[in-house]
Design an enzyme around this catalytic site. Structure first.
Site, PDB file in Angstrom:
ATOM      1  N   ALA A 252      40.761  54.576  72.199  1.00  0.00           N
ATOM      2  CA  ALA A 252      39.585  53.640  72.356  1.00  0.00           C
ATOM      3  C   ALA A 252      40.279  52.315  72.377  1.00  0.00           C
ATOM      4  CB  ALA A 252      38.618  53.704  71.311  1.00  0.00           C
ATOM      5  N   SER A 253      39.564  51.153  72.612  1.00  0.00           N
ATOM      6  CA  SER A 253      40.187  49.821  72.672  1.00  0.00           C
ATOM      7  C   SER A 253      39.223  48.569  72.942  1.00  0.00           C
ATOM      8  CB  SER A 253      40.954  49.707  73.649  1.00  0.00           C
ATOM      9  OG  SER A 253      42.271  50.575  73.639  1.00  0.00           O
ATOM     10  N   ASN A 254      39.460  47.388  72.374  1.00  0.00           N
ATOM     11  CA  ASN A 254      38.798  46.091  72.906  1.00  0.00           C
ATOM     12  C   ASN A 254      39.738  45.464  73.883  1.00  0.00           C
ATOM     13  OD1 ASN A 254      36.474  46.745  71.303  1.00  0.00           O
ATOM     14  ND2 ASN A 254      37.699  45.975  69.505  1.00  0.00           N
ATOM     15  N   ASN A 517      35.504  49.800  75.929  1.00  0.00           N
ATOM     16  CA  ASN A 517      35.116  51.395  76.334  1.00  0.00           C
ATOM     17  C   ASN A 517      33.606  51.782  76.576  1.00  0.00           C
ATOM     18  OD1 ASN A 517      37.148  51.654  73.389  1.00  0.00           O
ATOM     19  ND2 ASN A 517      37.690  52.100  75.448  1.00  0.00           N
ATOM     20  N   ARG A 545      29.913  48.463  68.969  1.00  0.00           N
ATOM     21  CA  ARG A 545      31.153  47.627  69.313  1.00  0.00           C
ATOM     22  C   ARG A 545      31.181  46.746  70.664  1.00  0.00           C
ATOM     23  NH1 ARG A 545      36.025  49.438  71.483  1.00  0.00           N
ATOM     24  NH2 ARG A 545      35.442  51.688  71.305  1.00  0.00           N
TER      25      ARG A 545
END
Length: 805
Positions: A252-254, A517, A545
């Site tokens: 996952a990531s931002n 995501n 998120r």
């Protein structure tokens, strides 16, 4: 002549006194399992290490650049690449026995899978292709150099004198070849597809008599599957609803790209915040700067064993990636021929599964070696799985990255790009980004978002017609009994079976593009990205998120986040990233406090009456942040996870999801819902069972190698999930989350950046760079990047190593 070019020119003209201090040149070569060699020709590289051991590799050509990179990586992580190579050569059973860490035969299954790949010559065949399908000449030279540099370190140091006690003197630590490294790349590219299912593929065998409709092990309910040790890392995948494919579970990531209209300076900025497992293996990042004067100067991070920067910046351009919400692989349900479980029917005609015999060398408990023969089964839709293979049905997986070594071509071209237009050209030319979105900005102040990853060409009509829901007999899958459900192709796709650039989601803005995501639709809510094939946007709902990320940008834009005047600066970008806000608490904490004030005694799941007054007071006093010193965060995380485990959130959400309000719903918590009350009671009981006060600081129970960690996994932007067991000094595979952080501003005078590699540059517990940056992360501190030669030379901790071969 630039300062750095002058430095390397000087390095080529060393005095005899200086040469005496350098490792001796050598013409030795490494030999791989297939007899291939990596000759160490003429390589020259300079490795300058600044604070926290960050290497800056300077070379005159790609051979030398790879050489320096491979040597520097080996200094820090020799054991990790050695372990990856054991896996990729199908030799885990030879060195560690067939049962692996799980004791359930995982190594034997893994060796079967990877041994089959080697015998099929899969990676070799991809390497035989010319660019753009195969690697460019520059990359081939760089990978050859990387292998030679790694081997140089191994030979100069000696396996018996390696500084890392985990692999010192071990027989499985051997020289690597270019083929090994390309196999690492190939494995990374298929992380959200077949790699996650490698043990399941390696275990596949026809059902025995009486199997009927019985489901085998692995993924019987179609919910998830977890691979064992593959390439030294723990990989996981889950079945996507609708029978459409796989998605990575712990990937996952931002990512934000902020344009000139969103910043106070008018300079574009990029925030990189990938979330990957902290467990050792090829899903950890290594920070590096790679420079060939006049050709390449890129700084950032790449995954272990890969030869390039995959998230980073150069002087004019910065980019990051987040895990794409699109599908990158598909399950196919095969209708078997009655009486022959290795034949299946396609459009009324029987087809025989292809078989490949794989010999695997196995070490028994007494150290004796023997060879066992295993068989892999493959269909026209890809390898067949052990799970759910009955006399009626078998399941296969087709991976959109099964023919992809092109990713390195794309990343090298992106590192050379001077602007967003050239970045787009790089991605369109090579079509190799495997499973991520791209968010980028350049010195013009523009930003860009795309999903240029390899996505199966499946139309919405196909998905509606072909999808089979998950059942007791197997996972959700597409109908493999007809070619009408097979992948199509686009005219502009470089390889068959995937969507080409003309169908890929794209958005260019001068304010921002952002992703956490979520699907492409709300990359920027002011300009929703719609009209995409369904495979690109599996679920348009935003999780907390993603909602929090967009809220943080909006509040920074109007100055209501408490960080000063409106608009981003590089400092407020960093402060936003590590503000450790918890949206689930911002929108639900007061509801829970009202509930527990009205009900000071609550009943747990097992029927125990629990006094929750102290817990209620703790939550009421909590600032809703997930800092290491926050009192209330640990209790909230425990409570909220209990709540999530207790059933569908629609039941306990005070305001349900409203498609007309996608950025702010669902929200709130129904205090009168019994499962809410039970979740709080269970959380309090859990703390009591662990002899912990309910107001225990988060950092006391969330650690890595004994170091308190901020962040959370229940509505935090800064995602961190690590239990108290990871505080014993031996990190566990359970930790996941924020890994490499980069906040960069692209000014007219050059990039200004701060970075943080949360687990440090080295995986060696004896290294000073094992957790030095973890301590910074615990304190919310960053490392000021040194990008120019003057900045590098100005580091009082600078060390320089010059290599020749």
């Amino acid at each position: 002549m630039s300062g750095r070019l002058a430095a390397i020119t000087a390095a080529l003209c060393l005095t005899s006194a200086t040469v005496a201090l350098l490792p001796a040149p050598s013409s030795a070569a490494a030999t791989g399992p297939g007899g291939e060699t990596v000759a160490e020709g003429r390589h020259t590289a300079q490795i300058s290490r600044t604070e926290y051991g960050i290497p800056h590799i300077l070379a005159r050509d790609f051979d030398g650049l790879g050489y320096g990179y491979g040597y520097a990586f080996a200094q820090d992580n020799v054991c990790e690449l050695a372990d990856q190579v054991v896996t990729l050569r199908g030799e885990r059973s030879r060195f560690f026995g067939p049962d692996g860490e799980s004791g359930e035969g995982s190594d034997l299954a893994s060796d079967t899978y990877y041994g089959g790949q080697l015998r099929a010559g899969t990676v070799r065949q991809l390497l035989d292709q010319k660019a753009p399908l195969g690697p460019t000449a520059e990359l081939r030279r760089m990978v050859e150099g990387y292998a030679a540099g790694y081997n140089r370190y191994l030979r100069d140091t000696g396996v018996g004198k390696l500084p890392d006690p985990r692999c010192k003197g071990k027989p499985w630590v051997r020289p690597v070849t270019a083929l090994d490294l390309w196999s690492v790349v190939y494995d990374v590219n298929r992380a959200t597809g077949t790699v996650a299912l490698a043990p399941d593929i390696g275990e596949a065998k026809p059902p025995t008599a009486g199997a009927g409709g019985t489901v085998a092990s692995g993924i019987p309910d179609g919910k998830d599957t977890t691979a064992s040790k593959t390439s030294g890392a723990t990989a996981a995948a889950s079945v996507v609803p609708g029978g459409q494919g796989l998605a990575a579970a712990d990937v996952a990531s931002n990512g934000w790209a902020l344009g000139r209209d969103a910043t106070r300076t008018g300079n574009a900025m990029v925030l990189a915040n990938p979330h990957l497992p902290w467990a050792l293996g090829n899903f950890r990042f290594y920070q590096v700067q790679l420079t060939i004067p006049g050709t390449l100067d890129v700084s950032g991070a790449g995954l272990y064993g890969t030869p390039l920067v995959e998230i980073g910046h150069n002087r004019n351009l910065a980019w990051t990636h987040t895990a794409s919400d699109a599908q990158h692989a598909s399950f196919y349900a095969l209708k078997l021929v009655p009486g022959d479980p290795t034949s299946y029917v396609v459009d009324g005609k029987a087809e025989q599964m292809r078989r490949r015999t794989v010999p695997v060398t196995v070490r028994d408990q007494n150290g004796k070696l023997s060879t066992v023969e295993r068989t892999l089964y493959t269909s026209r839709f890809g390898p067949v799985l052990s799970s759910a293979w009955t006399t009626r049905t078998a399941y296969a997986v087709r991976d959109a990255n099964a023919d992809n070594l092109r990713s390195m071509n794309a990343w090298l071209a992106m590192g050379k790009a001077h602007n967003l237009a050239q970045l787009r050209t790089a991605q369109n030319t090579y079509q190799g980004i495997p499973w991520t979105y791209t968010l980028a900005a350049d010195t013009s102040g523009g930003t860009y978002f795309t999903d240029s990853s390899a996505v199966p060409h499946l139309t919405d009509a196909q998905l509606a017609r072909c999808a089979r829901p998950d059942s007791e007999e197997g996972p959700a899958a597409l109908d493999g009994s007809t070619l009408a459900c097979a992948w199509g192709s686009d005219p502009d796709a470089l390889v068959p079976g995937i969507y080409g650039p003309s169908h890929q989601p794209r958005l260019s803005r001068t304010d921002y593009v952002a992703n956490s995501n979520n699907g492409p639709q709300y990359t920027n809510p002011e300009a929703p990205v719609t009209g995409l094939p369904g495979v690109y946007d599996i679920d348009p709902h935003l999780d907390q998120r993603a909602q929090l990320g967009l809220r943080m940008i909006a509040e920074r834009s109007d100055g209501t986040d408490g960080l000063g005047a409106p608009g981003f600066t590089e400092a407020t970008l960093r402060a936003s990233m590590l503000g450790n806000r918890v949206l689930s608490a911002e929108t639900g904490r007061d509801d829970v406090v009202d509930m527990c004030r009205a009900h000071p005694s609550l009943t747990t799941t097992d029927g125990t009456e629990v006094d929750v007054r102290q817990a209620c007071t703790t939550l009421a006093r909590w600032d809703t942040r997930a800092d290491t010193g926050s009192r209330g965060a640990a209790l909230w995380i425990t409570f909220f996870n209990r709540l999530l485990d207790g059933g569908p959130p629609d039941i306990w959400r005070r305001v349900p999801y409203d498609p007309a309000q996608p950025l702010t719903t669902p929200r709130g918590i129904k205090g009168d819902e019994v499962r809410v009350q039970r979740a709080l009671a269970d959380a309090v009981q859990d703390f009591a069972a662990r002899d912990l006060p309910v107001d225990t600081e988060l950092g006391a129970v969330q650690k890595w190698a004994g170091i308190p960690l901020p962040g959370c996994d229940v509505g935090c932007f800064d995602v961190v999930e690590a239990g108290p067991d990871s505080g014993t000094g031996t990190p566990t595979v359970g930790a996941v989350g924020t890994s490499f952080l980069m906040a960069v501003e692209l000014t007219p005078d050059g990039p200004r950046a701060h970075t943080l590699l949360t687990y440090g540059e080295s995986s060696n517990p004896a290294s000073p760079h094992y957790t030095d940056q973890t301590r910074l992360f615990s304190r919310k501190q960053w490392v000021a990047e040194r990008f120019t030669q003057a900045e590098i030379a100005g580091d009082p901790a600078l060390t320089v190593t010059t290599l020749h071969s």
